[in-house]
Write an enzyme that holds these catalytic residues in place. Sequence first.
Site, PDB file in Angstrom:
ATOM      1  N   GLN A  62      48.488  24.185 -48.103  1.00 54.36           N
ATOM      2  CA  GLN A  62      48.545  23.263 -46.243  1.00 54.36           C
ATOM      3  C   GLN A  62      48.579  22.007 -46.173  1.00 54.36           C
ATOM      4  O   GLN A  62      47.361  21.999 -46.080  1.00 54.36           O
ATOM      5  CB  GLN A  62      48.628  23.758 -45.141  1.00 54.36           C
ATOM      6  N   GLU A 107      53.227  32.890 -57.791  1.00 55.13           N
ATOM      7  CA  GLU A 107      52.735  32.102 -57.454  1.00 55.13           C
ATOM      8  C   GLU A 107      53.172  31.069 -59.221  1.00 55.13           C
ATOM      9  O   GLU A 107      53.482  31.899 -60.247  1.00 55.13           O
ATOM     10  CB  GLU A 107      51.441  31.254 -57.181  1.00 55.13           C
ATOM     11  N   ASP A 165      56.861  31.461 -48.500  1.00 62.03           N
ATOM     12  CA  ASP A 165      56.818  29.962 -48.782  1.00 62.03           C
ATOM     13  C   ASP A 165      57.108  28.990 -49.264  1.00 62.03           C
ATOM     14  O   ASP A 165      56.529  28.761 -50.370  1.00 62.03           O
ATOM     15  CB  ASP A 165      55.154  30.404 -48.331  1.00 62.03           C
ATOM     16  N   CYS A 195      59.592  24.337 -44.083  1.00 60.09           N
ATOM     17  CA  CYS A 195      59.174  23.165 -43.513  1.00 60.09           C
ATOM     18  C   CYS A 195      60.787  22.108 -43.380  1.00 60.09           C
ATOM     19  O   CYS A 195      60.561  21.165 -43.000  1.00 60.09           O
ATOM     20  CB  CYS A 195      58.638  22.353 -44.678  1.00 60.09           C
ATOM     21  N   GLU A 221      56.807  23.302 -39.349  1.00 55.35           N
ATOM     22  CA  GLU A 221      57.472  24.644 -40.405  1.00 55.35           C
ATOM     23  C   GLU A 221      57.862  25.309 -39.281  1.00 55.35           C
ATOM     24  O   GLU A 221      57.474  26.150 -38.272  1.00 55.35           O
ATOM     25  CB  GLU A 221      56.191  25.117 -40.653  1.00 55.35           C
TER      26      GLU A 221
END
Length: 583
Positions: free
Chosen positions: A392, A442, A492, A520, A563
């Site tokens: 972040q 990921e 995310d 975002c 966000e």
Amino acid sequence: MENDSNVSPDSQDTNNAKEVNTDLDPFAYVVNNGFTSEIFKIEVRGLPKYYGIGEFRKLLKSKLKLDCSKVKSLGSGNPWLYACFRSEEERKKAISVLSGYKWKGSILTVKTAEPAPDPLIKRRLEGSNDFPNKKIKFETPEEQKEALLTSVAPKWNVPYETQVNNKYENAKSLLLRLGMELVRANPLLKHWIENQKQLNEGLPCKLLNTRFLENEPNCYRNKCEFTIGKDGVTGERRVGFRLGSYASGSLSVGPVDDIPTLPKVVIESAKIFEKFVQKSQYEVFSPKDLSGHWKQLTVRIGMVTGEVMLIVGFHPQNLNAEELSALKEEIKEFYKSGLGSEFHVDSLHFQIMKRKEKGSQGSEYELLLGKECIEEILCGLKFKISPASFFQINTRCAEVLINSVQELSNIDKDTVLVDVCCGTGTIGLCLAKDCCRVLGIEIVEQAVKDARENAVTNQINNCEFFCGKADEILDSVMSRVKENEKCVAILDPPRAGLHPKAILMLRRPKNLQRIVFMSCDGNAAFKNFVELGRDTSKTLSGDPFLPIAAVAVDMFPHTDHYELVIYFERVDREKLLSLSKEK
């Protein structure tokens, strides 16, 4: 800071080329740059309504065995795109194979396409609309400073309280639109949405007050990618930010001294390396003719630990291994015993930045000095940050974000948390103490390695991390959750959101009842929000997920970005049907 569409046309090295006047010819780069995939381009039409660029690339490369160098989409869901090849022979083969090919129920049509004109030269020749009126040359440092602030911190002169209020209103507008789009996508939701609006002041879900760090809106960026170019006023070599996009006619780079989002140590990092570049025998890279070498300096810092990582981005052009080795030694010595030694660097990397070639794995990082990674502390935990891993951008406000996720998701010791697009594991590891276990997904291999090491470092034993695309491995990861276990998914994803296939996978498991979606850019991920609430069908199994609560977290002061965190719950379709009949 810059969008991919704002760079100059794609090309390889610029040597041994016949020169054409680039100030007059928007196609000069085709000749001057020796080779560009724009020469061998095709236009593909008739694409299906739902497809991903990655899927199309896979179709070309894996199934049809076509040597495609680049796919250029004009936007998500667009029924046509461009594909570029490395030779006329490959282009002809692609036209033959793709013409009339049936893909996902759609018949493709193909034709040759002309190279795209250089956007900067095109605008200059057109001499119309906004281009001649845009000031792209600056006569004074003050003019340049204002242009730079407008480019990288556009709300720098807006009172912070006003910024926060504006972001609340922006989130409110997006949720209003989401309510309308959900009803269009799933008519069964009409009465459910109407009931929600009565409870939430006209919104389809509860919107909490915007969360932010009241006294700390400045100096928050822990990562910056500085462009290396020419100063628009002095003509000096500069390590800073571009004053605008290439397409808008801007090639200038301005100094970073007065950017309010940058910590002092980040500014110092750029200024010190700038001294090295200014004395270098190698020229800065030019996006206009793709000559030169110095391209980028990336600075990453630990806001709590104070550790600093520098990544020097360099285009080698035709330099041989011996010349590159000598250059790397120069950089090392600059920071060991030269002017750079006054500034402590914990991790110094060298990155080759050039056009990706066939079979390449992208940019690689070579450690020149110090340790491979730096560390940061978040929610009392230590996190390892490598050059390519995601973290972040606002460390201080990230704790506010994670606390908001925890509050909205309502996880407990009986909950399995599936952390999709987990990066280095920050969210999952910070919430591990509050849940049964964490399963992280990921795509970046190094980030997965970092996440696993972060778990070991912090003595966290209830987390597993898996490497792969969410739309390819989500099913197998979800299969690790037992049918009697409660499950919450934390999403995310990158700015554009998740692949549509990943949304399909999230809808299937019956014990997945809650989703927290972090974005975002809510507009870019908007289609994901709608797909979560679409009615059940042959291709979309499982009851819909509907928004229950949302909050904007101001991770990016002095910009329009924030966000957006939306909490979704699965709602029984039969309940929606019953409500619809009652009305």
